[in-house]
Design a protein around this motif. Sequence first.
Motif, PDB file in Angstrom:
ATOM      1  N   ASN A  27       0.817  -1.215   0.000  1.00 10.65           N
ATOM      2  CA  ASN A  27       0.000   0.000   0.000  1.00 10.65           C
ATOM      3  C   ASN A  27       0.848   1.262   0.000  1.00 10.65           C
ATOM      4  O   ASN A  27       0.415   2.315   0.453  1.00 10.65           O
ATOM      5  N   ALA A  28       2.150   1.150  -0.570  1.00  6.04           N
ATOM      6  CA  ALA A  28       3.072   2.292  -0.546  1.00  6.04           C
ATOM      7  C   ALA A  28       2.930   3.117  -1.819  1.00  6.04           C
ATOM      8  O   ALA A  28       2.462   2.635  -2.849  1.00  6.04           O
ATOM      9  N   SER A  29       3.389   4.361  -1.768  1.00 12.24           N
ATOM     10  CA  SER A  29       3.432   5.252  -2.943  1.00 12.24           C
ATOM     11  C   SER A  29       4.600   6.216  -2.781  1.00 12.24           C
ATOM     12  O   SER A  29       5.108   6.411  -1.687  1.00 12.24           O
ATOM     13  N   ILE A  30       5.016   6.818  -3.974  1.00 16.21           N
ATOM     14  CA  ILE A  30       6.098   7.809  -3.951  1.00 16.21           C
ATOM     15  C   ILE A  30       5.457   9.164  -4.204  1.00 16.21           C
ATOM     16  O   ILE A  30       4.822   9.387  -5.233  1.00 16.21           O
ATOM     17  N   GLU A  31       5.594  10.039  -3.231  1.00 15.91           N
ATOM     18  CA  GLU A  31       4.954  11.346  -3.312  1.00 15.91           C
ATOM     19  C   GLU A  31       6.002  12.402  -3.667  1.00 15.91           C
ATOM     20  O   GLU A  31       6.849  12.749  -2.838  1.00 15.91           O
ATOM     21  N   GLY A  32       5.968  12.891  -4.953  1.00 14.86           N
ATOM     22  CA  GLY A  32       6.845  13.999  -5.353  1.00 14.86           C
ATOM     23  C   GLY A  32       8.310  13.659  -5.285  1.00 14.86           C
ATOM     24  O   GLY A  32       9.135  14.523  -4.962  1.00 14.86           O
ATOM     25  N   GLY A  33       8.709  12.438  -5.559  1.00 20.33           N
ATOM     26  CA  GLY A  33      10.114  12.080  -5.500  1.00 20.33           C
ATOM     27  C   GLY A  33      10.402  10.863  -6.338  1.00 20.33           C
ATOM     28  O   GLY A  33       9.608  10.462  -7.188  1.00 20.33           O
ATOM     29  N   ALA A  34      11.538  10.220  -6.082  1.00 23.11           N
ATOM     30  CA  ALA A  34      11.960   9.062  -6.854  1.00 23.11           C
ATOM     31  C   ALA A  34      12.723   8.114  -5.955  1.00 23.11           C
ATOM     32  O   ALA A  34      13.334   8.523  -4.961  1.00 23.11           O
ATOM     33  N   VAL A  35      12.666   6.858  -6.308  1.00 25.07           N
ATOM     34  CA  VAL A  35      13.459   5.833  -5.631  1.00 25.07           C
ATOM     35  C   VAL A  35      14.789   5.729  -6.362  1.00 25.07           C
ATOM     36  O   VAL A  35      14.835   5.530  -7.584  1.00 25.07           O
ATOM     37  N   VAL A  48      13.832   5.872 -10.257  1.00 20.12           N
ATOM     38  CA  VAL A  48      12.483   5.398 -10.520  1.00 20.12           C
ATOM     39  C   VAL A  48      11.515   6.386  -9.899  1.00 20.12           C
ATOM     40  O   VAL A  48      11.523   6.576  -8.679  1.00 20.12           O
ATOM     41  N   GLY A  49      10.665   7.025 -10.719  1.00 19.55           N
ATOM     42  CA  GLY A  49       9.714   7.995 -10.202  1.00 19.55           C
ATOM     43  C   GLY A  49       9.850   9.311 -10.941  1.00 19.55           C
ATOM     44  O   GLY A  49      10.142   9.347 -12.143  1.00 19.55           O
ATOM     45  N   GLN A  50       9.678  10.387 -10.172  1.00 23.49           N
ATOM     46  CA  GLN A  50       9.750  11.710 -10.787  1.00 23.49           C
ATOM     47  C   GLN A  50      11.209  12.068 -11.066  1.00 23.49           C
ATOM     48  O   GLN A  50      12.063  11.998 -10.188  1.00 23.49           O
ATOM     49  N   GLN A  51      11.486  12.497 -12.347  1.00 22.20           N
ATOM     50  CA  GLN A  51      12.842  12.817 -12.773  1.00 22.20           C
ATOM     51  C   GLN A  51      13.156  14.289 -12.506  1.00 22.20           C
ATOM     52  O   GLN A  51      12.255  15.096 -12.262  1.00 22.20           O
ATOM     53  N   PRO A  52      14.429  14.647 -12.576  1.00 29.00           N
ATOM     54  CA  PRO A  52      14.810  16.051 -12.293  1.00 29.00           C
ATOM     55  C   PRO A  52      14.154  17.060 -13.226  1.00 29.00           C
ATOM     56  O   PRO A  52      13.970  18.212 -12.859  1.00 29.00           O
ATOM     57  N   ASP A  53      13.781  16.655 -14.453  1.00 31.67           N
ATOM     58  CA  ASP A  53      13.173  17.603 -15.393  1.00 31.67           C
ATOM     59  C   ASP A  53      11.666  17.672 -15.261  1.00 31.67           C
ATOM     60  O   ASP A  53      10.984  18.309 -16.075  1.00 31.67           O
ATOM     61  N   GLY A  54      11.102  16.974 -14.238  1.00 36.06           N
ATOM     62  CA  GLY A  54       9.673  17.024 -14.014  1.00 36.06           C
ATOM     63  C   GLY A  54       8.908  15.866 -14.616  1.00 36.06           C
ATOM     64  O   GLY A  54       7.725  15.688 -14.307  1.00 36.06           O
ATOM     65  N   THR A  55       9.522  15.087 -15.488  1.00 38.61           N
ATOM     66  CA  THR A  55       8.854  13.924 -16.063  1.00 38.61           C
ATOM     67  C   THR A  55       8.955  12.752 -15.106  1.00 38.61           C
ATOM     68  O   THR A  55       9.698  12.777 -14.119  1.00 38.61           O
TER      69      THR A  55
END
Length: 493
Positions: A27-35, A48-55
């Motif tokens: 039940n986990a999620s990544i909020e506004g970041g990346a693994v 994995v997740g949100q990249q530095p360029d916003g994608t």
Amino acid sequence: MPADLGARITQIERMLRAVIRSPRLTNASIEGGAVQVYDEHGSLRALVGQQPDGTSGVTVVNGPPPPTPAPPTVAPALAALTVTWDGAFADGAAAPLDFARVEVHVGPDAGFEPSQGTLRDTIETAQGGSVTVPLPYTAWWVKLRTRTLAGVAGPASSAVEGTPRQAAAADIQAGAVTAESLAADAITGKHIVGGHIDGAIVTGSTVRTGADGNRVVVTPTPPAPLEQIPSVLLHSASGLEKAPGALRANTKSDGTAFPTVELTAPAVQIDRWNLPDTSALHLRSPQLHERGGHFSLTASTGLRQKQGNVTVRGESGRGPTDTALFRIEVEDGPDAPGNDNGLPARTFVEASGAQFTVRSASTAGDTTVTMSPGVLAVEGWVTRPATDWRLIDLASGITPGSEAPEVRVTATGTIEMTGYVNMSDSTVRSGQQIGTLPQGYRPKTTKRLIVASTANGTIIRMDVNPDGALRLYPIIGNRATWIGFDSVTCRAN
């Protein structure tokens, strides 16, 4: 929880095993970041997740260098090289899982280093492929280099040489393009319609209506002995033809540029200067205060001293105060009736301003009729004592040619000249003096004559003055390495 300590430990072990065996981050999620994914050495390998360029997505970074591709197969193509990679890597290495593409690099020698400037194309699949690289017609070397998703480039393959193929018989030959291979209206813009070329410009090439026989040829380089300027050549298909007729325009200069046009008929004989003897029309445009417009039509440009000639010429004035000139000259061959030792019988008809002159001369006499407003003058004589041939005194820089220049006065009162002179400076200047006639061999008034010179198409006037000075004036063209006096005649009185 049981009160017994052993029972508690056993229960905690069961609970721990259940936690270990259950799915992680259910039940986990990544909020506004990346693994961030690190390797065993602590180096970042992926995000994995949100990249530095916003994608958002998975980005591979800092991967290891990929293996070297196997050398390509390079085949020549029309103005290009076809480069093929079979999907193999050096030493049997497997394709990296972070494979992005294989780069195709082209350089001028086998030792070039792949760079952004040598990159010509890419193969986007690890299964291999082919690309065609347009190149100039010279030898080139091709190298392949693998690049990963992390942007890491591997070592380049060994260089393979190739040379693009030029268009020749093996590429396009008669009948090679058929209705099956070229659809109607497939070529547009500069297109081929019904066997015609519309809207195209042909530069630096020869265009002809046929390979032989009666034809028209447009060429930038006419064959010898014609003058080497762009011309329209007119072939008659006659077996007697020595040189084709020609239409050409040229811009010559004697300090002031002026354009001329020349039209000649096909020649069937060559003169002693190895030039076509032809009938010719010359045209020159006027230039206010510099020179008048000029035209001349002549029946023979080279051998007129052997078979006679007819010339019609005209010249407008240079400005508001000048008079125009129109002249017809008819000259018989040297052995025609009425000639004296090769002096041809001749007739001149000349109109200049308000004056009209007709003159006829032969061994029987010399008569001139001059008409002007209110005046009709007739002059003539039959015989007079002839003089011997005398050498003409030459000016500095003028030397005798193959025949030394001489002059005499005939029994009919005609000044005759013969021979040739060479000019050390080939540029003819207006009013340039090339020699002086001896006393007793000079006309009473200035006579204006056309003399032979080096180049076909060059027209030079020579003034014979009462003080004996022989002065040159270029009319069309201004270059001559020699001047000929053969058949130069004028009245003495």
